[in-house]
Design a protein around this motif. Structure first.
Motif, mmCIF file in Angstrom:
data_model
loop_
_atom_site.group_PDB
_atom_site.id
_atom_site.type_symbol
_atom_site.label_atom_id
_atom_site.label_comp_id
_atom_site.label_asym_id
_atom_site.label_seq_id
_atom_site.Cartn_x
_atom_site.Cartn_y
_atom_site.Cartn_z
ATOM 1 N N PHE A 14 -1.701 2.415 -116.853
ATOM 2 C CA PHE A 14 -1.359 1.669 -118.053
ATOM 3 C C PHE A 14 -2.136 2.184 -119.259
ATOM 4 C CE2 PHE A 14 -1.527 -2.017 -120.910
ATOM 5 C CZ PHE A 14 -0.188 -2.352 -120.970
ATOM 6 N N CYS A 15 -3.437 2.378 -119.084
ATOM 7 C CA CYS A 15 -4.270 2.897 -120.174
ATOM 8 C C CYS A 15 -3.804 4.280 -120.601
ATOM 9 C CB CYS A 15 -5.734 2.949 -119.745
ATOM 10 S SG CYS A 15 -6.476 1.314 -119.568
ATOM 11 N N GLN A 16 -3.408 5.080 -119.638
ATOM 12 C CA GLN A 16 -2.935 6.432 -119.935
ATOM 13 C C GLN A 16 -1.643 6.386 -120.751
ATOM 14 O OE1 GLN A 16 -2.534 8.741 -116.367
ATOM 15 N NE2 GLN A 16 -2.516 10.674 -117.460
ATOM 16 N N TYR A 17 -0.673 5.561 -120.323
ATOM 17 C CA TYR A 17 0.592 5.454 -121.053
ATOM 18 C C TYR A 17 0.407 4.805 -122.420
ATOM 19 C CZ TYR A 17 3.565 6.948 -117.172
ATOM 20 O OH TYR A 17 4.179 7.682 -116.196
ATOM 21 N N ALA A 18 -0.487 3.831 -122.496
ATOM 22 C CA ALA A 18 -0.737 3.135 -123.764
ATOM 23 C C ALA A 18 -1.605 3.966 -124.703
ATOM 24 C CB ALA A 18 -1.395 1.790 -123.502
ATOM 25 N N GLU A 19 -2.246 4.997 -124.141
ATOM 26 C CA GLU A 19 -3.162 5.850 -124.903
ATOM 27 C C GLU A 19 -4.297 5.027 -125.498
ATOM 28 O OE1 GLU A 19 -0.690 8.000 -127.666
ATOM 29 O OE2 GLU A 19 0.200 9.223 -126.077
ATOM 30 N N LEU A 20 -4.839 4.121 -124.668
ATOM 31 C CA LEU A 20 -5.934 3.251 -125.089
ATOM 32 C C LEU A 20 -7.021 3.253 -124.027
ATOM 33 C CD1 LEU A 20 -3.922 0.151 -126.316
ATOM 34 C CD2 LEU A 20 -5.080 1.828 -127.744
ATOM 35 N N PRO A 21 -8.277 3.110 -124.457
ATOM 36 C CA PRO A 21 -9.350 2.995 -123.470
ATOM 37 C C PRO A 21 -9.272 1.658 -122.735
ATOM 38 C CG PRO A 21 -10.223 2.771 -125.690
ATOM 39 C CD PRO A 21 -8.775 3.116 -125.833
ATOM 40 N N GLN A 22 -9.808 1.636 -121.533
ATOM 41 C CA GLN A 22 -9.751 0.432 -120.710
ATOM 42 C C GLN A 22 -10.416 -0.753 -121.391
ATOM 43 O OE1 GLN A 22 -10.336 1.087 -116.520
ATOM 44 N NE2 GLN A 22 -11.125 -0.967 -116.203
ATOM 45 N N VAL A 25 -7.879 -2.457 -123.545
ATOM 46 C CA VAL A 25 -6.887 -3.167 -122.726
ATOM 47 C C VAL A 25 -7.492 -4.452 -122.160
ATOM 48 C CG1 VAL A 25 -5.447 -3.039 -120.656
ATOM 49 C CG2 VAL A 25 -5.561 -1.075 -122.218
ATOM 50 N N LEU A 26 -8.744 -4.399 -121.737
ATOM 51 C CA LEU A 26 -9.413 -5.602 -121.225
ATOM 52 C C LEU A 26 -9.491 -6.677 -122.313
ATOM 53 C CD1 LEU A 26 -12.289 -3.995 -119.130
ATOM 54 C CD2 LEU A 26 -10.269 -5.176 -118.245
ATOM 55 N N GLU A 27 -9.798 -6.281 -123.543
ATOM 56 C CA GLU A 27 -9.860 -7.240 -124.657
ATOM 57 C C GLU A 27 -8.497 -7.866 -124.911
ATOM 58 O OE1 GLU A 27 -12.278 -6.703 -128.379
ATOM 59 O OE2 GLU A 27 -12.313 -4.639 -127.602
ATOM 60 N N ILE A 28 -7.460 -7.043 -124.874
ATOM 61 C CA ILE A 28 -6.102 -7.523 -125.123
ATOM 62 C C ILE A 28 -5.697 -8.533 -124.057
ATOM 63 C CG2 ILE A 28 -3.684 -6.790 -125.137
ATOM 64 C CD1 ILE A 28 -4.656 -4.221 -126.596
ATOM 65 N N VAL A 29 -6.019 -8.251 -122.799
ATOM 66 C CA VAL A 29 -5.713 -9.181 -121.712
ATOM 67 C C VAL A 29 -6.536 -10.451 -121.869
ATOM 68 C CG1 VAL A 29 -5.868 -9.548 -119.212
ATOM 69 C CG2 VAL A 29 -4.968 -7.379 -120.101
ATOM 70 N N GLU A 30 -7.799 -10.300 -122.235
ATOM 71 C CA GLU A 30 -8.688 -11.455 -122.414
ATOM 72 C C GLU A 30 -8.141 -12.430 -123.447
ATOM 73 O OE1 GLU A 30 -13.018 -11.895 -124.389
ATOM 74 O OE2 GLU A 30 -12.957 -10.527 -122.671
ATOM 75 N N HIS A 31 -7.459 -11.910 -124.463
ATOM 76 C CA HIS A 31 -6.899 -12.765 -125.514
ATOM 77 C C HIS A 31 -5.490 -13.243 -125.188
ATOM 78 C CE1 HIS A 31 -10.337 -11.304 -127.829
ATOM 79 N NE2 HIS A 31 -10.180 -12.429 -128.512
ATOM 80 N N GLY A 32 -5.013 -12.950 -123.985
ATOM 81 C CA GLY A 32 -3.715 -13.458 -123.551
ATOM 82 C C GLY A 32 -2.526 -12.783 -124.190
ATOM 83 N N VAL A 54 1.425 -4.156 -125.844
ATOM 84 C CA VAL A 54 0.079 -3.642 -126.106
ATOM 85 C C VAL A 54 0.104 -2.600 -127.217
ATOM 86 C CG1 VAL A 54 -1.737 -2.191 -125.106
ATOM 87 C CG2 VAL A 54 -0.974 -4.221 -123.915
ATOM 88 N N LYS A 55 1.091 -1.756 -127.216
ATOM 89 C CA LYS A 55 1.197 -0.754 -128.289
ATOM 90 C C LYS A 55 1.402 -1.434 -129.640
ATOM 91 C CE LYS A 55 2.697 3.304 -125.750
ATOM 92 N NZ LYS A 55 3.661 4.401 -125.702
ATOM 93 N N ARG A 56 2.252 -2.465 -129.650
ATOM 94 C CA ARG A 56 2.502 -3.214 -130.889
ATOM 95 C C ARG A 56 1.233 -3.938 -131.337
ATOM 96 N NH1 ARG A 56 7.378 -7.665 -131.649
ATOM 97 N NH2 ARG A 56 7.543 -7.434 -133.897
ATOM 98 N N ALA A 57 0.524 -4.536 -130.380
ATOM 99 C CA ALA A 57 -0.711 -5.261 -130.683
ATOM 100 C C ALA A 57 -1.762 -4.321 -131.269
ATOM 101 C CB ALA A 57 -1.254 -5.930 -129.421
ATOM 102 N N PHE A 58 -1.920 -3.161 -130.666
ATOM 103 C CA PHE A 58 -2.926 -2.224 -131.158
ATOM 104 C C PHE A 58 -2.567 -1.732 -132.552
ATOM 105 C CE2 PHE A 58 -4.964 1.935 -131.578
ATOM 106 C CZ PHE A 58 -6.277 1.551 -131.382
#
Length: 101
Positions: A14-22, A25-32, A54-58
């Motif tokens: 997921f991190c690889q496809y989203a091109e984001l560090p883990q 992604v953990l922060e994004i999940v933490e915020h629901g 996640v891409k839209r959120a970032f």
């Protein structure tokens, strides 16, 4: 019979496809903002819609320089707006059947 393929990615994919560090992604999940299935990050599975979210959120976070809680609220409001527009379009189509030319 037609089968539908559901994409499921673990956290590393997921991190690889989203091109984001883990950590992001953990922060994004933490915020629901997205809710993966599975009890722990090592067991999480994400679907294609989570990837788009996640891409839209970032992108929102980067462009607007707001905290993740603000991004979560913005995404919720955007989803509600899209739903209301769809309902409005549906009602307009139904109403147009009863209007006289």
């Amino acid at each position: 019979m037609m089968s539908s393929l559901i994409m499921q990615l673990n956290i590393h994919e997921f991190c690889q496809y989203a091109e984001l560090p883990q950590t992001v992604v953990l922060e994004i999940v933490e915020h629901g903002i997205v809710e993966p299935s599975g009890p722990t990050p090592e067991q999480w599975l994400f679907d294609a819609s989570a990837l788009a979210t996640v891409k839209r959120a970032f992108r929102l976070q980067a462009e607007l320089q707001i905290e993740w809680a603000g991004v979560a609220l913005a995404l919720q409001l955007l989803a509600e707006l899209e739903q209301l527009r769809a309902e409005n379009n549906h009602l307009h189509r139904r109403l147009s059947r009863f209007e006289q030319p």
